[in-house]
Scaffold this motif. Structure first.
Motif, PDB file in Angstrom:
ATOM      1  N   LYS A   1       0.846  -1.192   0.000  1.00 33.78           N
ATOM      2  CA  LYS A   1       0.000   0.000   0.000  1.00 33.78           C
ATOM      3  C   LYS A   1       0.878   1.237   0.000  1.00 33.78           C
ATOM      4  CE  LYS A   1      -4.193   1.869   2.132  1.00 33.78           C
ATOM      5  NZ  LYS A   1      -5.268   1.589   3.121  1.00 33.78           N
ATOM      6  N   LEU A   2       0.649   2.108  -0.993  1.00 31.16           N
ATOM      7  CA  LEU A   2       1.475   3.292  -1.182  1.00 31.16           C
ATOM      8  C   LEU A   2       0.711   4.567  -0.851  1.00 31.16           C
ATOM      9  CD1 LEU A   2       3.254   2.389  -4.555  1.00 31.16           C
ATOM     10  CD2 LEU A   2       4.149   2.137  -2.221  1.00 31.16           C
ATOM     11  N   ALA A   3       1.474   5.621  -0.611  1.00 30.69           N
ATOM     12  CA  ALA A   3       0.908   6.931  -0.277  1.00 30.69           C
ATOM     13  C   ALA A   3       0.623   7.718  -1.546  1.00 30.69           C
ATOM     14  CB  ALA A   3       1.868   7.715   0.608  1.00 30.69           C
ATOM     15  N   PRO A   4      -0.388   8.608  -1.496  1.00 33.54           N
ATOM     16  CA  PRO A   4      -0.676   9.450  -2.660  1.00 33.54           C
ATOM     17  C   PRO A   4       0.291  10.620  -2.802  1.00 33.54           C
ATOM     18  CG  PRO A   4      -2.154  10.014  -0.874  1.00 33.54           C
ATOM     19  CD  PRO A   4      -1.331   8.846  -0.396  1.00 33.54           C
ATOM     20  N   ASP A   5       1.161  10.789  -1.809  1.00 36.46           N
ATOM     21  CA  ASP A   5       2.041  11.955  -1.782  1.00 36.46           C
ATOM     22  C   ASP A   5       3.410  11.680  -2.380  1.00 36.46           C
ATOM     23  OD1 ASP A   5      -0.027  13.262  -0.248  1.00 36.46           O
ATOM     24  OD2 ASP A   5       0.668  12.106   1.470  1.00 36.46           O
ATOM     25  N   LEU A   6       3.619  10.485  -2.934  1.00 36.63           N
ATOM     26  CA  LEU A   6       4.872  10.184  -3.608  1.00 36.63           C
ATOM     27  C   LEU A   6       5.013  11.053  -4.849  1.00 36.63           C
ATOM     28  CD1 LEU A   6       4.777   6.278  -3.506  1.00 36.63           C
ATOM     29  CD2 LEU A   6       6.498   7.699  -2.394  1.00 36.63           C
ATOM     30  N   SER A   7       6.240  11.409  -5.164  1.00 35.73           N
ATOM     31  CA  SER A   7       6.458  12.154  -6.399  1.00 35.73           C
ATOM     32  C   SER A   7       6.274  11.228  -7.590  1.00 35.73           C
ATOM     33  CB  SER A   7       7.870  12.751  -6.419  1.00 35.73           C
ATOM     34  OG  SER A   7       8.828  11.722  -6.598  1.00 35.73           O
ATOM     35  N   GLU A   8       5.819  11.780  -8.699  1.00 36.22           N
ATOM     36  CA  GLU A   8       5.609  10.968  -9.910  1.00 36.22           C
ATOM     37  C   GLU A   8       6.893  10.276 -10.343  1.00 36.22           C
ATOM     38  OE1 GLU A   8       3.576  12.353 -13.329  1.00 36.22           O
ATOM     39  OE2 GLU A   8       2.156  13.568 -12.173  1.00 36.22           O
ATOM     40  N   ASP A   9       8.033  10.938 -10.127  1.00 32.58           N
ATOM     41  CA  ASP A   9       9.311  10.371 -10.559  1.00 32.58           C
ATOM     42  C   ASP A   9       9.705   9.137  -9.758  1.00 32.58           C
ATOM     43  OD1 ASP A   9       9.443  12.423 -12.360  1.00 32.58           O
ATOM     44  OD2 ASP A   9      10.827  13.653 -11.172  1.00 32.58           O
ATOM     45  N   ALA A  10       9.198   9.018  -8.512  1.00 31.55           N
ATOM     46  CA  ALA A  10       9.590   7.901  -7.661  1.00 31.55           C
ATOM     47  C   ALA A  10       8.789   6.636  -7.964  1.00 31.55           C
ATOM     48  CB  ALA A  10       9.415   8.284  -6.191  1.00 31.55           C
ATOM     49  N   ILE A  11       7.654   6.800  -8.610  1.00 35.95           N
ATOM     50  CA  ILE A  11       6.715   5.679  -8.746  1.00 35.95           C
ATOM     51  C   ILE A  11       7.212   4.585  -9.690  1.00 35.95           C
ATOM     52  CG2 ILE A  11       4.393   5.065  -9.531  1.00 35.95           C
ATOM     53  CD1 ILE A  11       3.476   7.786  -8.377  1.00 35.95           C
ATOM     54  N   PRO A  12       7.768   4.890 -10.867  1.00 37.45           N
ATOM     55  CA  PRO A  12       8.175   3.802 -11.774  1.00 37.45           C
ATOM     56  C   PRO A  12       9.130   2.796 -11.141  1.00 37.45           C
ATOM     57  CG  PRO A  12       8.150   5.890 -12.946  1.00 37.45           C
ATOM     58  CD  PRO A  12       7.941   6.221 -11.500  1.00 37.45           C
ATOM     59  N   ALA A  13      10.121   3.257 -10.391  1.00 39.03           N
ATOM     60  CA  ALA A  13      11.086   2.343  -9.782  1.00 39.03           C
ATOM     61  C   ALA A  13      10.421   1.456  -8.744  1.00 39.03           C
ATOM     62  CB  ALA A  13      12.228   3.126  -9.146  1.00 39.03           C
ATOM     63  N   LEU A  14       9.464   2.008  -7.982  1.00 38.43           N
ATOM     64  CA  LEU A  14       8.763   1.210  -6.978  1.00 38.43           C
ATOM     65  C   LEU A  14       7.899   0.142  -7.646  1.00 38.43           C
ATOM     66  CD1 LEU A  14       7.650   3.945  -4.419  1.00 38.43           C
ATOM     67  CD2 LEU A  14       9.645   2.444  -4.315  1.00 38.43           C
ATOM     68  N   VAL A  15       7.244   0.506  -8.728  1.00 34.60           N
ATOM     69  CA  VAL A  15       6.422  -0.457  -9.455  1.00 34.60           C
ATOM     70  C   VAL A  15       7.286  -1.605  -9.974  1.00 34.60           C
ATOM     71  CG1 VAL A  15       5.030  -0.786 -11.541  1.00 34.60           C
ATOM     72  CG2 VAL A  15       4.616   1.184 -10.057  1.00 34.60           C
ATOM     73  N   GLU A  16       8.412  -1.283 -10.574  1.00 33.83           N
ATOM     74  CA  GLU A  16       9.284  -2.331 -11.123  1.00 33.83           C
ATOM     75  C   GLU A  16       9.870  -3.199 -10.013  1.00 33.83           C
ATOM     76  OE1 GLU A  16       9.582  -3.247 -14.207  1.00 33.83           O
ATOM     77  OE2 GLU A  16       8.229  -1.638 -14.849  1.00 33.83           O
ATOM     78  N   ALA A  17      10.176  -2.597  -8.867  1.00 34.96           N
ATOM     79  CA  ALA A  17      10.706  -3.371  -7.748  1.00 34.96           C
ATOM     80  C   ALA A  17       9.682  -4.384  -7.257  1.00 34.96           C
ATOM     81  CB  ALA A  17      11.125  -2.434  -6.610  1.00 34.96           C
ATOM     82  N   CYS A  18       8.427  -3.966  -7.204  1.00 34.58           N
ATOM     83  CA  CYS A  18       7.358  -4.871  -6.764  1.00 34.58           C
ATOM     84  C   CYS A  18       7.146  -6.011  -7.760  1.00 34.58           C
ATOM     85  CB  CYS A  18       6.063  -4.092  -6.567  1.00 34.58           C
ATOM     86  SG  CYS A  18       6.062  -3.004  -5.121  1.00 34.58           S
ATOM     87  N   ILE A  19       7.165  -5.683  -9.038  1.00 32.31           N
ATOM     88  CA  ILE A  19       6.975  -6.705 -10.072  1.00 32.31           C
ATOM     89  C   ILE A  19       8.116  -7.717 -10.032  1.00 32.31           C
ATOM     90  CG2 ILE A  19       6.939  -7.103 -12.561  1.00 32.31           C
ATOM     91  CD1 ILE A  19       5.534  -4.320 -12.776  1.00 32.31           C
ATOM     92  N   ALA A  20       9.345  -7.220  -9.889  1.00 32.67           N
ATOM     93  CA  ALA A  20      10.514  -8.096  -9.912  1.00 32.67           C
ATOM     94  C   ALA A  20      10.527  -9.074  -8.747  1.00 32.67           C
ATOM     95  CB  ALA A  20      11.789  -7.258  -9.900  1.00 32.67           C
ATOM     96  N   ARG A  21       9.852  -8.724  -7.667  1.00 25.53           N
ATOM     97  CA  ARG A  21       9.863  -9.571  -6.469  1.00 25.53           C
ATOM     98  C   ARG A  21       8.557 -10.326  -6.268  1.00 25.53           C
ATOM     99  NH1 ARG A  21      13.289  -5.983  -6.840  1.00 25.53           N
ATOM    100  NH2 ARG A  21      15.389  -6.292  -5.995  1.00 25.53           N
ATOM    101  N   GLY A  22       7.762 -10.411  -7.314  1.00 22.84           N
ATOM    102  CA  GLY A  22       6.586 -11.261  -7.276  1.00 22.84           C
ATOM    103  C   GLY A  22       5.435 -10.745  -6.437  1.00 22.84           C
ATOM    104  N   ILE A  23       5.419  -9.445  -6.185  1.00 27.38           N
ATOM    105  CA  ILE A  23       4.301  -8.868  -5.435  1.00 27.38           C
ATOM    106  C   ILE A  23       3.031  -8.976  -6.282  1.00 27.38           C
ATOM    107  CG2 ILE A  23       3.391  -6.699  -4.497  1.00 27.38           C
ATOM    108  CD1 ILE A  23       5.583  -8.127  -2.847  1.00 27.38           C
ATOM    109  N   ALA A  24       1.917  -9.356  -5.632  1.00 26.75           N
ATOM    110  CA  ALA A  24       0.675  -9.607  -6.372  1.00 26.75           C
ATOM    111  C   ALA A  24      -0.007  -8.325  -6.816  1.00 26.75           C
ATOM    112  CB  ALA A  24      -0.280 -10.439  -5.517  1.00 26.75           C
ATOM    113  N   GLY A  25       0.112  -7.260  -6.010  1.00 31.07           N
ATOM    114  CA  GLY A  25      -0.599  -6.047  -6.374  1.00 31.07           C
ATOM    115  C   GLY A  25      -0.261  -4.876  -5.484  1.00 31.07           C
ATOM    116  N   LEU A  26      -0.854  -3.748  -5.801  1.00 33.53           N
ATOM    117  CA  LEU A  26      -0.676  -2.507  -5.042  1.00 33.53           C
ATOM    118  C   LEU A  26      -2.029  -1.949  -4.659  1.00 33.53           C
ATOM    119  CD1 LEU A  26       2.042  -0.692  -7.222  1.00 33.53           C
ATOM    120  CD2 LEU A  26       2.411  -1.976  -5.097  1.00 33.53           C
ATOM    121  N   ILE A  27      -2.095  -1.328  -3.490  1.00 33.20           N
ATOM    122  CA  ILE A  27      -3.273  -0.561  -3.084  1.00 33.20           C
ATOM    123  C   ILE A  27      -2.938   0.914  -3.231  1.00 33.20           C
ATOM    124  CG2 ILE A  27      -4.911  -0.049  -1.247  1.00 33.20           C
ATOM    125  CD1 ILE A  27      -4.471  -2.772  -0.108  1.00 33.20           C
TER     126      ILE A  27
END
Length: 348
Positions: free
Chosen positions: A209-235
């Motif tokens: 579960k992520l915060a809405p206050d993250l900068s747009e630039d920070a989001i792509p790396a977090l998404v890829e990190a979650c995908i690479a580690r088999g995370i099922a989804g994001l809230i």
């Protein structure tokens, strides 16, 4: 008591201090006083997400039932899933009161509860005692203690404790009310936590579960990190520390996380961005500012497979759930969708 009658009593409950009213509502639910929604769900609402079957895509967000005290009565109100927590490894009192505020003019809530709760042992005992099969999916939202925490140890340990009694777990790294918690959204810290989770070979889906206050630039790396580690989804998303100029309530300057209608636009924009970035590799849950069937449908069209809400439920009571289900089914059929999944991301 039927849900409509329970909702009719909401103005009386709102006359109480917010936290007192919340505690009373949980007791009433645990005693079965809120009734149940006995109307069968429209088949168009049935859906699947991260390998689980949901009778409808509407869920109660974490924060309402922190200690899993009323999971089954909440499910009986018609939710397709109920997410209990956030739960911490050890019991803790949370922040000093007052720590929960109604922004009546904005139909919003500010909380700085600080993850008060009875801890993972009581939480697990209550979930394990529920009669199976449950009428809906149950999730567990995981947090950390204010003192003595070790996220790389604590998140995997709680996940292991919940194996077989929860259907999915959520790594909450986005509450603004525990010092240092949001720092765990940094790429390096989040990767360390997710690596520790993966090493423990979890037997159920893991979401973040992520915060809405993250900068747009920070989001792509977090998404890829979650995908690479088999995370099922994001809230997407937790509460916000921003205070929009549109707020009218005198309670608006209170510190804490804001939830309710002002969160709808920024959380939906982030949902749409993550849907495009993840390109079908993550299941997304839309959360933030949902209070109507139309808004739930907008989240789905922006990329959410499931939708959660909390503040609107606190204001409108149990009658909101069947009303939203009926409205959402009508919207899906109006636009020619045979399933919820068919509508996911069509506006993204």
């Amino acid at each position: 008591m039927i849900p409509a009658l329970a909702s009719a009593l909401m103005p009386l409950i709102r006359g109480l201090d917010p936290e007192t009213a919340h505690g009373l509502a949980l007791k009433a639910l645990s005693w079965g006083l809120a009734g149940r929604d006995s109307t069968p769900d429209d088949p168009v609402l049935a859906t699947r997400a991260f390998g689980l079957a949901f009778r409808n895509p509407l869920g109660l967000a974490a924060g309402f039932d922190k200690d899993a005290a009323a999971v089954l009565p909440l499910m009986r109100l018609g939710f397709g899933h109920v997410e209990a927590g956030s739960v911490t490894p050890r019991a803790q009192p949370g922040n000093p009161r007052p720590r929960l505020f109604r922004l009546e003019e904005d139909r919003s809530v500010i909380n700085r509860m600080g993850m008060n709760g009875l801890g993972i042992d009581v939480f697990c005992q209550r979930l394990a005692a529920l009669p199976r099969p449950l009428p809906a999916v149950v999730g567990a939202n995981l947090g950390i203690n204010k003192e003595g925490s070790d996220p790389e140890r604590d998140y995997p340990a709680m996940t292991r404790a919940l194996t077989g009694i929860a259907d999915y777990v959520v790594v909450n790294v986005s509450s603004p009310n525990t010092p240092g918690l949001r720092d765990l959204q940094g790429e390096a810290r989040l990767i360390a936590i997710l690596d520790a989770m993966a090493a423990s070979a979890p037997a159920m889906p893991i979401l973040v579960k992520l915060a809405p206050d993250l900068s747009e630039d920070a989001i792509p790396a977090l998404v890829e990190a979650c995908i690479a580690r088999g995370i099922a989804g994001l809230i997407l998303t937790n509460t916000t520390i921003e205070r929009p100029a549109s707020l009218r309530s005198p309670q608006a300057p209170e510190a804490g996380g804001l939830s309710g209608p002002p969160l709808f636009a920024p959380s939906t924009a982030m949902l749409r961005q993550v849907y495009r970035l993840s390109a079908g590799r993550l299941t997304l849950i839309g959360c933030g500012g949902v209070g109507s069937a139309e808004q739930a449908y907008a989240k789905i069209r922006a990329g959410a497979s499931l939708v959660q809400f909390y503040a609107a439920f606190a204001y409108d009571g149990p009658a909101l759930v069947p009303r939203m289900k009926t409205g959402l089914a009508a919207l899906l059929r109006r636009d020619g969708f045979a399933t919820v999944a068919d509508a996911v991301g069509v506006d993204a």
